[in-house]
Design an enzyme around this catalytic site. Structure first.
Site, PDB file in Angstrom:
ATOM      1  N   GLY A 106      10.221  -6.684  -6.567  1.00 25.56           N
ATOM      2  CA  GLY A 106      10.336  -5.656  -5.534  1.00 25.56           C
ATOM      3  C   GLY A 106      10.053  -4.249  -6.005  1.00 25.56           C
ATOM      4  O   GLY A 106      10.618  -3.295  -5.458  1.00 25.56           O
ATOM      5  N   SER A 107       9.152  -4.067  -6.985  1.00 27.01           N
ATOM      6  CA  SER A 107       8.894  -2.706  -7.474  1.00 27.01           C
ATOM      7  C   SER A 107       8.250  -1.828  -6.400  1.00 27.01           C
ATOM      8  O   SER A 107       8.550  -0.633  -6.299  1.00 27.01           O
ATOM      9  CB  SER A 107       8.015  -2.743  -8.734  1.00 27.01           C
ATOM     10  OG  SER A 107       6.731  -3.267  -8.449  1.00 27.01           O
ATOM     11  N   ASN A 108       7.365  -2.399  -5.588  1.00 31.53           N
ATOM     12  CA  ASN A 108       6.786  -1.623  -4.487  1.00 31.53           C
ATOM     13  C   ASN A 108       7.837  -1.283  -3.434  1.00 31.53           C
ATOM     14  O   ASN A 108       7.845  -0.178  -2.880  1.00 31.53           O
ATOM     15  CB  ASN A 108       5.631  -2.400  -3.840  1.00 31.53           C
ATOM     16  CG  ASN A 108       4.308  -2.148  -4.534  1.00 31.53           C
ATOM     17  OD1 ASN A 108       3.884  -1.011  -4.686  1.00 31.53           O
ATOM     18  ND2 ASN A 108       3.653  -3.216  -4.958  1.00 31.53           N
ATOM     19  N   LEU A 184       5.149 -13.862  -0.732  1.00 32.50           N
ATOM     20  CA  LEU A 184       4.148 -14.894  -1.043  1.00 32.50           C
ATOM     21  C   LEU A 184       3.940 -15.918   0.071  1.00 32.50           C
ATOM     22  O   LEU A 184       3.048 -16.768  -0.051  1.00 32.50           O
ATOM     23  CB  LEU A 184       4.545 -15.624  -2.339  1.00 32.50           C
ATOM     24  CG  LEU A 184       4.667 -14.724  -3.581  1.00 32.50           C
ATOM     25  CD1 LEU A 184       5.028 -15.557  -4.802  1.00 32.50           C
ATOM     26  CD2 LEU A 184       3.369 -13.951  -3.818  1.00 32.50           C
ATOM     27  N   HIS A 203      -2.279  -5.957  -1.813  1.00 33.53           N
ATOM     28  CA  HIS A 203      -2.836  -7.022  -2.652  1.00 33.53           C
ATOM     29  C   HIS A 203      -3.406  -6.392  -3.924  1.00 33.53           C
ATOM     30  O   HIS A 203      -4.026  -5.318  -3.846  1.00 33.53           O
ATOM     31  CB  HIS A 203      -3.932  -7.777  -1.888  1.00 33.53           C
ATOM     32  CG  HIS A 203      -4.500  -8.932  -2.655  1.00 33.53           C
ATOM     33  ND1 HIS A 203      -3.841 -10.129  -2.766  1.00 33.53           N
ATOM     34  CD2 HIS A 203      -5.662  -9.055  -3.358  1.00 33.53           C
ATOM     35  CE1 HIS A 203      -4.575 -10.962  -3.489  1.00 33.53           C
ATOM     36  NE2 HIS A 203      -5.676 -10.327  -3.868  1.00 33.53           N
ATOM     37  N   ASP A 244      -4.850 -12.485   3.346  1.00 31.63           N
ATOM     38  CA  ASP A 244      -5.706 -11.406   2.817  1.00 31.63           C
ATOM     39  C   ASP A 244      -7.007 -11.183   3.586  1.00 31.63           C
ATOM     40  O   ASP A 244      -8.000 -10.723   3.004  1.00 31.63           O
ATOM     41  CB  ASP A 244      -6.038 -11.670   1.332  1.00 31.63           C
ATOM     42  CG  ASP A 244      -4.793 -11.842   0.487  1.00 31.63           C
ATOM     43  OD1 ASP A 244      -3.772 -11.182   0.790  1.00 31.63           O
ATOM     44  OD2 ASP A 244      -4.832 -12.629  -0.480  1.00 31.63           O
ATOM     45  N   GLU A 273      -0.615   0.908  -7.211  1.00 29.81           N
ATOM     46  CA  GLU A 273       0.026   0.331  -6.022  1.00 29.81           C
ATOM     47  C   GLU A 273       1.199   1.189  -5.561  1.00 29.81           C
ATOM     48  O   GLU A 273       1.339   1.481  -4.369  1.00 29.81           O
ATOM     49  CB  GLU A 273       0.543  -1.077  -6.340  1.00 29.81           C
ATOM     50  CG  GLU A 273      -0.523  -2.148  -6.456  1.00 29.81           C
ATOM     51  CD  GLU A 273       0.090  -3.522  -6.677  1.00 29.81           C
ATOM     52  OE1 GLU A 273       1.194  -3.777  -6.135  1.00 29.81           O
ATOM     53  OE2 GLU A 273      -0.516  -4.337  -7.395  1.00 29.81           O
TER      54      GLU A 273
END
Length: 309
Positions: A106-108, A184, A203, A244, A273
């Site tokens: 969950g870094s974004n 995912l 992505h 995507d 990102e």
């Protein structure tokens, strides 16, 4: 200079910087000590310059001051007109509610949440959706007091929600936009139809290359290096019923170096990102996404009606 004189000078300068903004924020709720109050009209603020020298104010805004307000306070004359337009735009736009979907660390998600708390994003993360209740993203949400719901339902997770139950839950939270941040699972068609042009995904490659089912994590970066591609980078796109393939909204390019490992390339892309997703969600919440006649989404530059990036 004595400390009392220094503090008085700082307070005086702070008030001078705040005076141009008072008409914009005078209706904002504030906290003074333990009691809530509303700011008086700007004309009554002259009394602050007459307070005792050793007086320490405890006035603070409930919500952080938006980035545009801060920028306007320190802007040179050449920029003040454009920044004033930004402030006026934000004053008429409702603060958006966001749902973030995660499957991993969950870094974004963390970068988006921090940007929201800082006032950079005109929105707040109201709920987190995950298919892995023990992942880093869901643990972070629990630490920050953000509700977490599980989706999709399966035999190993019978308490998770069905697509229709998830839509109902999101509507209970009054969610405006869905942000996929390392989620995912394929988003079901019911959710896409319930939130048209309102679901974003990030992505880690320059789509349409190296995307689709099975392309996630280090698998993407291994494929990029193996192909001999000289450039890579993140793509943010709207979500449709497939992996995507939705309309591309923004991309950022990084070099693929001759001796890159997948891990090194992944770190370089991830750094971009974090920045790109915040910038795009900032534009999304400020209603700066426009659609060309051919269905291509564009991002309007803040404060400029006819310029895009």
């Amino acid at each position: 200079m004595e400390s009392g004189q220094a503090n008085s000078g700082v307070e005086k300068m702070s008030m001078q910087l705040m005076i141009p903004l008072l008409p914009c924020i005078q209706s904002r709720a504030c906290v003074c000590g333990e009691e809530k109050m509303s700011l008086p009209p700007p004309s009554s603020f002259h009394y602050l310059s007459q307070r005792p020298q050793n007086y320490t104010p405890s006035l603070k805004l409930v919500n952080p001051m938006p980035k545009a307000f801060k920028a306007l306070a320190f802007a040179p004359d050449s920029e003040s007109g454009r920044l004033k337009n930004e402030v006026e735009e934000n004053l008429h736009i409702r603060r958006k509610k966001l749902a973030v979907f995660v499957s991993g660390g969950g870094s974004n998600f963390k970068s988006l949440h921090e940007a929201s708390l800082q006032g950079r994003i005109h929105g707040e993360v109201s709920v987190v959706v995950t298919d892995k209740p023990g992942c880093g993203g869901s643990e972070y949400a629990n630490e920050k007091g953000i509700p977490v719901v599980c989706f999709p339902r399966r035999s190993s997770l019978p308490t998770a929600l069905s697509p229709f139950d998830l839509i109902t839950r999101l509507r209970e939270f009054q969610v405006d936009f869905l942000l996929l941040a390392g989620f995912l699972k394929l988003v079901p068609v019911e959710l896409v139809q319930a939130y048209p042009r309102s679901i974003l995904n990030i992505h880690p490659s320059l789509l349409p290359s190296f995307g689709g089912k099975g392309y996630y994590g280090l698998k993407v970066h291994k494929a990029v290096i193996a192909s001999g591609a000289r450039y890579s980078g993140p793509t943010i796109h709207f979500v449709d019923e497939h992996f995507d393939t939705g309309r591309i909204l923004a991309q950022r390019v990084v070099p693929v170096l001759a001796k890159d490992t997948p891990e090194e390339l992944a770190a370089r892309v991830l750094h971009e990102e974090h920045q790109l997703y915040v910038e795009v969600v900032e534009a999304l919440c400020e209603e700066r996404i426009v659609w060309r006649n051919d269905g291509v989404p564009l991002i309007r530059i803040k404060g400029r009606q006819d310029e895009y990036w």
